[in-house]
Design an enzyme around this catalytic site. Structure first.
Site, PDB file in Angstrom:
ATOM      1  N   VAL A  58       0.872  -1.012  -0.080  1.00  0.00           N
ATOM      2  CA  VAL A  58      -0.152   0.009   0.137  1.00  0.00           C
ATOM      3  C   VAL A  58       0.955   1.159  -0.037  1.00  0.00           C
ATOM      4  O   VAL A  58       2.066   1.234   0.478  1.00  0.00           O
ATOM      5  CB  VAL A  58      -1.058  -0.021   1.095  1.00  0.00           C
ATOM      6  N   SER A  59       0.438   2.220  -0.587  1.00  0.00           N
ATOM      7  CA  SER A  59       1.296   3.428  -0.968  1.00  0.00           C
ATOM      8  C   SER A  59       1.213   4.238   0.311  1.00  0.00           C
ATOM      9  O   SER A  59       2.500   5.167   0.419  1.00  0.00           O
ATOM     10  CB  SER A  59       0.611   4.405  -2.009  1.00  0.00           C
ATOM     11  N   THR A  60       0.325   4.512   1.194  1.00  0.00           N
ATOM     12  CA  THR A  60       0.313   5.343   2.417  1.00  0.00           C
ATOM     13  C   THR A  60       0.208   4.717   3.623  1.00  0.00           C
ATOM     14  O   THR A  60      -0.559   3.541   3.706  1.00  0.00           O
ATOM     15  CB  THR A  60      -0.672   6.548   2.076  1.00  0.00           C
ATOM     16  N   GLN A  79      -3.475   3.425   4.379  1.00  0.00           N
ATOM     17  CA  GLN A  79      -4.096   2.345   3.759  1.00  0.00           C
ATOM     18  C   GLN A  79      -3.969   1.135   4.422  1.00  0.00           C
ATOM     19  O   GLN A  79      -2.774   0.939   5.226  1.00  0.00           O
ATOM     20  CB  GLN A  79      -3.762   2.268   2.493  1.00  0.00           C
TER      21      GLN A  79
END
Length: 202
Positions: A19-21, A24
């Site tokens: 996941v990017s952040t 998330q």
């Protein structure tokens, strides 16, 4: 009963989730990978797709052995750009590793799924050809406008692209690629950084 389809895959099933952040959650991806009986799961949490080095991905690539199957929830979880994804799949094919994406129903262990490797291999070369053509055309257009370009690059774009291919598809380090192409390591690293900035997606 699992909501995820069963998959047919030889060897170990090695899962990867990202996941990017930090806001998330990895739960859905993790649940899907566990449901298809992955033997190991590597994760990157809060790591953007544009980040060149991801510890979870790097650890997975080190762990992989011939005959393993890499499993992801979705295609975009693996590559930080379409070119990076294509290069990884070319690398998997060369190393005798299968690939499965649950959401897209891709499984290179099946006869139909083998075509995926050929498509992504062709796409990787097509993408590099476009980058080279656009770079050369952009420099020529700037010269015609009278734009001062500063010092000419020490490495030709074709050399940078060839080194990038070797690093991504053959697993070479920047230092090893520099030796192969008889380039200064720092100069090559700068050229690769510019290329990554061009091709990486959020």
């Amino acid at each position: 009963m699992s909501i995820w389809p069963s998959i047919s895959a030889p060897g170990r099933r090695i899962g990867y989730a990202r996941v990017s952040t930090k806001d998330q959650k990895l739960r859905m991806q993790r649940d899907a990978l566990e449901a298809v009986d992955c033997d190991l799961i590597f994760e990157d949490h809060g790591v953007s797709g544009t980040k060149a080095s991801r510890s979870g991905l790097d650890d997975m690539l080190t762990e992989l052995q011939e005959g393993d199957t890499v499993v992801v929830f979705k295609l975009d979880r693996l590559g930080r750009s379409v070119l990076h994804l294509a290069d990884l799949l070319v690398r998997f094919q060369r190393e005798g590793i299968h690939f499965c994406s649950i959401s897209e129903g891709i499984n290179t262990a099946t006869p139909g799924g083998k075509l995926v490797y050929h498509l992504f291999s062709a796409f990787a070369e097509f993408q590099r050809d476009i980058i080279a053509e656009n770079t050369i055309a952009g420099l020529e257009a700037a010269r015609k406008r009278g734009t001062r370009l500063g010092r000419p690059p020490t490495l030709h774009i074709e050399t940078v692209l060839a080194a990038h291919r070797a690093i991504q598809q053959d697993g070479l380090s920047v230092a090893e690629a520099a030796r192969r192409f008889e380039a200064n390591r720092t100069t090559l690293w700068r050229g690769l950084k510019v290329m990554e900035d061009i091709t990486c997606e959020p």
